[in-house]
Scaffold this motif. Structure first.
Motif, PDB file in Angstrom:
ATOM      1  N   ALA A  14       6.580   0.258  -1.142  1.00  0.00           N
ATOM      2  CA  ALA A  14       6.870   0.861  -2.444  1.00  0.00           C
ATOM      3  C   ALA A  14       8.237   0.432  -2.989  1.00  0.00           C
ATOM      4  N   ARG A  43      10.251   6.282  -7.399  1.00  0.00           N
ATOM      5  CA  ARG A  43       9.500   7.481  -7.766  1.00  0.00           C
ATOM      6  C   ARG A  43       8.344   7.149  -8.701  1.00  0.00           C
ATOM      7  N   TRP A  88       5.558   5.668  -6.714  1.00  0.00           N
ATOM      8  CA  TRP A  88       4.810   6.700  -5.982  1.00  0.00           C
ATOM      9  C   TRP A  88       3.889   7.486  -6.908  1.00  0.00           C
ATOM     10  N   HIS A  89       4.368   7.710  -8.145  1.00  0.00           N
ATOM     11  CA  HIS A  89       3.507   8.395  -9.115  1.00  0.00           C
ATOM     12  C   HIS A  89       2.298   7.533  -9.476  1.00  0.00           C
ATOM     13  N   LYS A 123      -0.109   7.867  -6.680  1.00  0.00           N
ATOM     14  CA  LYS A 123      -0.787   9.166  -6.694  1.00  0.00           C
ATOM     15  C   LYS A 123      -1.868   9.200  -7.778  1.00  0.00           C
ATOM     16  N   GLU A 178      -2.628   3.439  -1.685  1.00  0.00           N
ATOM     17  CA  GLU A 178      -1.820   3.709  -0.496  1.00  0.00           C
ATOM     18  C   GLU A 178      -0.870   2.542  -0.282  1.00  0.00           C
ATOM     19  N   GLN A 229       4.060   1.404   4.651  1.00  0.00           N
ATOM     20  CA  GLN A 229       5.340   1.981   5.003  1.00  0.00           C
ATOM     21  C   GLN A 229       5.851   1.275   6.244  1.00  0.00           C
TER      22      GLN A 229
END
Length: 171
Positions: free
Chosen positions: A139, A151, A154-155, A158, A163, A166
């Protein structure tokens, strides 16, 4: 009596070393029979003006290299490697020549400004994020590539059910 070849080689090496020592200005004190060598002082090599000139040329070359490396943004560790000098000598050389070494430079640019509200993300940006995710980017890497904040990425994940990879945390 037969001499071994290693004895001949050792005596040749010794003779060559003595010639080099004397050529550099060294003095060999001969000890007379019956006297001990303990009273003699250690032989010294006097420095010639030629070696001073060589040292000055070497220092000037290092100063020029130092200037070039500092202009390119090299840190102290890189300077140590390139100049083959310790930190103290590098700092002294830079100070004597009026140079300033920058110690910390960020590898990556400034972080993007964080937006107060959640921006509506179009399908094209989400498609790019999904593509980078499938290639194995994390990410933070996707955020840097797309010019978004982490952020926001990540939004997107979502909202579009993506996915992200990491990094494994080693314990």
């Amino acid at each position: 009596m037969q001499t071994s070849s290693s004895h001949d080689t050792d005596s040749l090496k010794l003779a060559t070393a003595v010639q080099i020592f004397v050529a550099k200005g060294g003095v060999i004190n001969v000890v007379q029979d019956g006297e001990s060598g303990e009273s003699c002082t250690e032989p010294t090599i006097t420095e010639t003006p030629e070696s001073d000139a060589d040292a000055d040329i070497l220092i000037q070359a290092k100063v020029e290299l130092l200037k070039g490396l500092i202009a390119k943004g090299a840190g102290v560790s890189a300077l140590q490697y390139s100049l083959r000098m310790n930190r103290k000598d590098i700092k002294r050389l830079a100070y004597e020549n009026g140079l300033t070494i920058r110690y910390s430079q960020p590898v990556r640019g400034n972080r993007p400004e964080r937006q107060k509200d959640i921006a509506t993300v179009d399908d094209v940006v989400a498609g790019h994020a999904m593509h980078y995710s499938s290639l194995g980017y994390t990410a933070p890497e996707i955020a840097q590539l797309l010019g978004l904040s982490i952020r926001d990425v990540w939004h997107i994940g979502k909202a579009y059910r993506i996915e992200f990879k990491q990094r494994a945390v080693k314990e």
